[in-house]
Design a protein around this motif. Structure first.
Motif, short mmCIF file in Angstrom:
data_model
loop_
_atom_site.label_atom_id
_atom_site.label_comp_id
_atom_site.label_asym_id
_atom_site.label_seq_id
_atom_site.Cartn_x
_atom_site.Cartn_y
_atom_site.Cartn_z
N GLU A 25 0.84 -1.21 0.13
CA GLU A 25 -0.07 -0.03 -0.07
C GLU A 25 1.11 1.03 0.07
OE1 GLU A 25 -3.17 0.08 -0.77
OE2 GLU A 25 -3.59 -1.98 -0.69
N LEU A 26 2.00 1.22 0.74
CA LEU A 26 2.94 2.34 0.70
C LEU A 26 3.69 2.73 -0.62
CD1 LEU A 26 4.75 2.07 4.02
CD2 LEU A 26 3.04 3.41 3.47
N ARG A 27 3.71 1.62 -1.52
CA ARG A 27 4.28 1.68 -2.78
C ARG A 27 3.29 2.35 -3.48
NH1 ARG A 27 4.01 -0.84 -7.63
NH2 ARG A 27 2.35 -2.42 -6.91
N LYS A 28 1.91 1.83 -3.32
CA LYS A 28 0.72 2.50 -4.00
C LYS A 28 0.79 3.96 -3.96
CE LYS A 28 -1.94 -1.50 -4.33
NZ LYS A 28 -3.28 -2.11 -3.80
N PHE A 29 0.90 4.41 -2.66
CA PHE A 29 0.98 5.97 -2.27
C PHE A 29 1.99 6.68 -3.10
CE2 PHE A 29 -0.69 5.89 2.38
CZ PHE A 29 -2.05 5.17 1.91
N VAL A 30 3.02 6.03 -3.31
CA VAL A 30 4.21 6.71 -3.90
C VAL A 30 3.69 6.72 -5.48
CG1 VAL A 30 6.57 6.56 -4.84
CG2 VAL A 30 5.98 6.09 -2.46
N LEU A 31 3.37 5.61 -6.10
CA LEU A 31 2.67 5.93 -7.50
C LEU A 31 1.78 6.89 -7.54
CD1 LEU A 31 2.67 2.03 -8.24
CD2 LEU A 31 4.40 3.63 -9.05
N GLN A 32 0.88 6.93 -6.72
CA GLN A 32 -0.25 7.96 -7.00
C GLN A 32 0.34 9.51 -6.94
OE1 GLN A 32 -2.70 7.18 -3.31
NE2 GLN A 32 -3.56 5.44 -4.35
N ASP A 33 1.63 9.70 -6.50
CA ASP A 33 2.28 11.05 -6.40
C ASP A 33 3.12 11.41 -7.65
OD1 ASP A 33 0.95 11.82 -3.99
OD2 ASP A 33 2.40 11.07 -2.83
N LEU A 34 3.16 10.27 -8.69
CA LEU A 34 3.85 10.30 -9.58
C LEU A 34 3.30 11.20 -10.62
CD1 LEU A 34 5.53 6.76 -10.37
CD2 LEU A 34 6.82 8.86 -9.35
N SER A 36 -0.17 10.20 -13.02
CA SER A 36 -0.54 9.01 -12.34
C SER A 36 -1.80 9.32 -11.80
CB SER A 36 0.31 8.46 -11.13
OG SER A 36 1.57 7.93 -11.53
N PRO A 37 -2.94 8.32 -11.82
CA PRO A 37 -4.32 8.55 -11.18
C PRO A 37 -4.20 8.66 -9.78
CG PRO A 37 -4.09 6.36 -11.94
CD PRO A 37 -2.93 7.20 -12.40
N SER A 38 -4.87 9.38 -9.20
CA SER A 38 -4.88 9.65 -7.64
C SER A 38 -6.39 9.49 -7.41
CB SER A 38 -4.55 11.32 -7.22
OG SER A 38 -4.89 11.42 -6.01
N SER A 39 -6.30 8.99 -6.06
CA SER A 39 -7.75 8.77 -5.17
C SER A 39 -7.90 9.52 -4.33
CB SER A 39 -7.56 7.31 -4.80
OG SER A 39 -6.51 6.88 -4.05
#
Length: 264
Positions: free
Chosen positions: A248-257, A260-263
């Motif tokens: 989940e922390l990896r997904k947090f980083v991807l969301q900030d690229l 990248s789609p953000s939730s």
């Protein structure tokens, strides 16, 4: 104490019943636990308070039951606090729009009681705000280990309150104690059992989501306990969920690229 262990297993076990505030403890030295987070969860008619802890500048770990079923419309996280009634320059306040509850969380069975909240912007690391280390996957904490729990709120079962951060020592108990007390509700792989056998020290209502700190690491998350007793208490075993937390922390980083789609 034997009497406590023999109480009928049919006693209702609910997360908000004695799962959150410190009983029999003492005031923590101000800002000695810079990872502590205070969560204020509001909906249209009520507000709820929980604890949590910073594990990375963009992430706070807490208990799933803090938000599940609350129809939360506004969740605020405060870092760097000691006295909640005295705002200090050390405070960092976040209005959280995104959190992730473990997909297998069960309110009825009290299983997988863990969630991550995403901080945006990231917390600024200071003397009063910093993260705590987590145990490795399936790293164990031995019975009789003395651990600490901290939180804000009630200091008795009758609802006495405090605005300052309190802390208490609790011992990790043998699996047998909680198997006898909670029977099939206690899952040793994903839960830690801890408490004070004299029944004088405990977490209580409102500290839910705070950390059980053993040997300098956050080994547990305050989860639940028996409705009418202060002993023992169940904590979500952080080491069991390390792979899920990492993903989940990896997904947090991807969301900030960028792009990248953000939730949020």
């Amino acid at each position: 104490m034997l009497l406590l262990l023999l109480l009928p297993s049919a006693l209702l076990l609910v997360p908000w019943a004695g799962a959150g505030r410190i009983i029999g403890g003492w005031e923590a030295q101000p800002h000695s636990r810079p990872y502590m987070a205070h969560l204020l969860i509001r909906n249209a008619s009520h507000k709820f308070e929980c604890g949590g802890f910073l594990i990375r500048p963009d992430a706070v770990l807490s208990a799933a039951h803090c938000v599940t079923g609350k129809k939360a419309v506004n969740t605020t996280v405060i870092l760097g606090a000691h006295n909640l009634k005295k705002k200090e320059p050390s405070w960092q306040v976040f209005h959280v729009g995104h959190w992730v509850i473990h997909p297998n969380y069960s309110k009825d069975k009290k299983e997988n009681d863990i969630m991550l909240l995403k901080l945006k912007p990231r917390a600024k690391l200071t003397k009063e705000v910093s993260y705590i280390s987590l145990p490795r996957h399936n790293e164990q904490v031995k019975p009789n280990t003395t651990c600490k729990v901290a939180g804000w709120g009630w200091t008795s079962t009758t609802g006495d309150e405090t605005s300052v951060l309190m802390e208490v020592d609790l011992k990790v108990l043998s699996e047998k104690v909680c198997e006898n007390r909670f029977q099939k509700k206690y899952l040793h792989q994903s839960m830690i059992c801890a408490g004070d056998e004299e029944g004088k020290k405990s977490t209580s209502r409102g500290d839910s989501g705070g950390p059980l700190v053993c040997n300098g690491k956050a080994h547990g998350v305050v989860s639940y306990g028996p409705k009418y007793c202060v002993f023992p208490k169940i904590f979500t075993r952080v080491s069991y969920f390390e792979p899920w937390i990492h993903e989940e922390l990896r997904k947090f980083v991807l969301q900030d690229l960028p792009d990248s789609p953000s939730s949020d």
